[in-house]
Motif scaffolding. Structure first.
Motif, PDB file in Angstrom:
ATOM      1  N   MET A 172      -3.958  -4.318   4.607  1.00  0.00           N
ATOM      2  CA  MET A 172      -5.099  -3.558   4.122  1.00  0.00           C
ATOM      3  C   MET A 172      -4.909  -3.021   2.707  1.00  0.00           C
ATOM      4  O   MET A 172      -5.817  -3.115   1.874  1.00  0.00           O
ATOM      5  CB  MET A 172      -5.415  -2.410   5.089  1.00  0.00           C
ATOM      6  CG  MET A 172      -6.112  -2.858   6.354  1.00  0.00           C
ATOM      7  SD  MET A 172      -6.726  -1.481   7.340  1.00  0.00           S
ATOM      8  CE  MET A 172      -5.187  -0.787   7.903  1.00  0.00           C
ATOM      9  N   LEU A 228      -8.795   2.247   6.692  1.00  0.00           N
ATOM     10  CA  LEU A 228      -7.481   2.837   6.423  1.00  0.00           C
ATOM     11  C   LEU A 228      -7.539   4.356   6.491  1.00  0.00           C
ATOM     12  O   LEU A 228      -6.635   4.999   7.047  1.00  0.00           O
ATOM     13  CB  LEU A 228      -6.985   2.386   5.048  1.00  0.00           C
ATOM     14  CG  LEU A 228      -5.564   2.810   4.651  1.00  0.00           C
ATOM     15  CD1 LEU A 228      -4.557   2.298   5.668  1.00  0.00           C
ATOM     16  CD2 LEU A 228      -5.233   2.283   3.258  1.00  0.00           C
ATOM     17  N   LEU A 236      -6.539  -6.304   9.397  1.00  0.00           N
ATOM     18  CA  LEU A 236      -6.303  -5.070  10.145  1.00  0.00           C
ATOM     19  C   LEU A 236      -5.212  -5.264  11.193  1.00  0.00           C
ATOM     20  O   LEU A 236      -4.295  -4.437  11.309  1.00  0.00           O
ATOM     21  CB  LEU A 236      -7.599  -4.619  10.816  1.00  0.00           C
ATOM     22  CG  LEU A 236      -7.493  -3.450  11.812  1.00  0.00           C
ATOM     23  CD1 LEU A 236      -6.968  -2.206  11.125  1.00  0.00           C
ATOM     24  CD2 LEU A 236      -8.845  -3.182  12.457  1.00  0.00           C
ATOM     25  N   LEU A 271     -12.389  -1.839   4.017  1.00  0.00           N
ATOM     26  CA  LEU A 271     -10.961  -1.699   4.299  1.00  0.00           C
ATOM     27  C   LEU A 271     -10.484  -0.275   4.023  1.00  0.00           C
ATOM     28  O   LEU A 271      -9.663   0.271   4.766  1.00  0.00           O
ATOM     29  CB  LEU A 271     -10.160  -2.701   3.455  1.00  0.00           C
ATOM     30  CG  LEU A 271     -10.340  -4.172   3.829  1.00  0.00           C
ATOM     31  CD1 LEU A 271      -9.699  -5.072   2.778  1.00  0.00           C
ATOM     32  CD2 LEU A 271      -9.725  -4.453   5.203  1.00  0.00           C
ATOM     33  N   SER A 320      -1.807  -5.599   9.588  1.00  0.00           N
ATOM     34  CA  SER A 320      -1.360  -4.289   9.098  1.00  0.00           C
ATOM     35  C   SER A 320      -0.806  -3.450  10.241  1.00  0.00           C
ATOM     36  O   SER A 320       0.267  -2.832  10.114  1.00  0.00           O
ATOM     37  CB  SER A 320      -2.518  -3.552   8.423  1.00  0.00           C
ATOM     38  OG  SER A 320      -3.044  -4.286   7.346  1.00  0.00           O
TER      39      SER A 320
END
Length: 219
Positions: free
Chosen positions: A173, A196, A11, A192, A14
């Motif tokens: 992700m 997202l 995370l 995930l 990302s």
């Protein structure tokens, strides 16, 4: 299932690469969008057509281009940054710049129609006109950044090609969801995916609020 250290790392990576790419894209695309407002209509139409066409380019093609540039046999292979977060940022910047340019142009066009004639008379240098228009359309800049961030963090094709989805290094992700789904680790993929979706929903809500705030009331 609780959020493991690996999921948190995915995370954070990302967010880091997507925010950085969006900021760099804003630094490139915002001046370009503002500049397009200050040029002739004919030139403006040509450039807008180009950027609109770039929006339609599949992101995997962007990833392929970056891969060829950064591979050992490519012109930038000496940088040795393929399959690193830096390569992901480069690919995402190329994806976000056309988005930001088009959105900033739309935001600045309205401001330019209102104050463009006055700016031509009062300000000689074009970059200062661009700066003044940008200040008026600052809410549009925020919207452009949020839209670009949403596109960057949800990107999978280009990121997979240039990042390689290396565990602990370049796994974000979207690529992690793809891998975990293929391996049958659905609980991780779902976690995930939920994160997202929540991030995308948050970006959408903030974009809506910013857009509504800059839209004059009809009452």
């Amino acid at each position: 299932m609780h959020l493991s250290a690996e999921i948190i790392d995915i995370l954070l990576l990302s967010l880091r690469v997507s925010i950085l790419a969006s900021l760099i894209g804003l630094g490139i695309g915002a001046p370009m969008g503002a500049y397009l407002c200050t040029i002739s209509n004919k030139s403006q139409t040509i450039w807008l057509t180009v950027f609109s066409a770039l929006l339609a380019v599949p992101t995997v093609v962007v990833g392929l281009v970056v891969y060829l540039l950064l591979s050992r046999s490519g012109p930038l292979g000496w940088l040795n940054i393929l399959f690193t977060p830096t390569a992901i940022v480069i690919a995402q910047v190329l994806i976000t710049v056309p988005v930001i340019t088009v959105f900033v142009h739309r935001a600045c066009s309205a401001a330019w129609r209102e104050v463009g004639d006055a700016l031509r008379l009062d300000i000689v240098k074009r970059w200062r006109r661009m700066w003044e228009v940008g200040k008026i359309a600052k809410a549009g800049l925020v919207t452009a950044f949020l839209v670009a961030f949403g596109r960057a963090i949800s990107e999978v094709g280009a990121v997979m090609i240039v990042g390689g989805n290396i565990r602990g290094e370049t796994r974000v992700m979207t690529t992690a969801i793809t891998l975990e789904t293929r391996q049958g680790n659905y609980s991780i993929a779902v976690w995930l995916g939920v994160i997202l979706v929540l991030l995308s929903l948050g970006v959408t809500i903030i974009t809506f609020l910013v857009t509504r705030e800059r839209t004059p009331s009809k009452l």
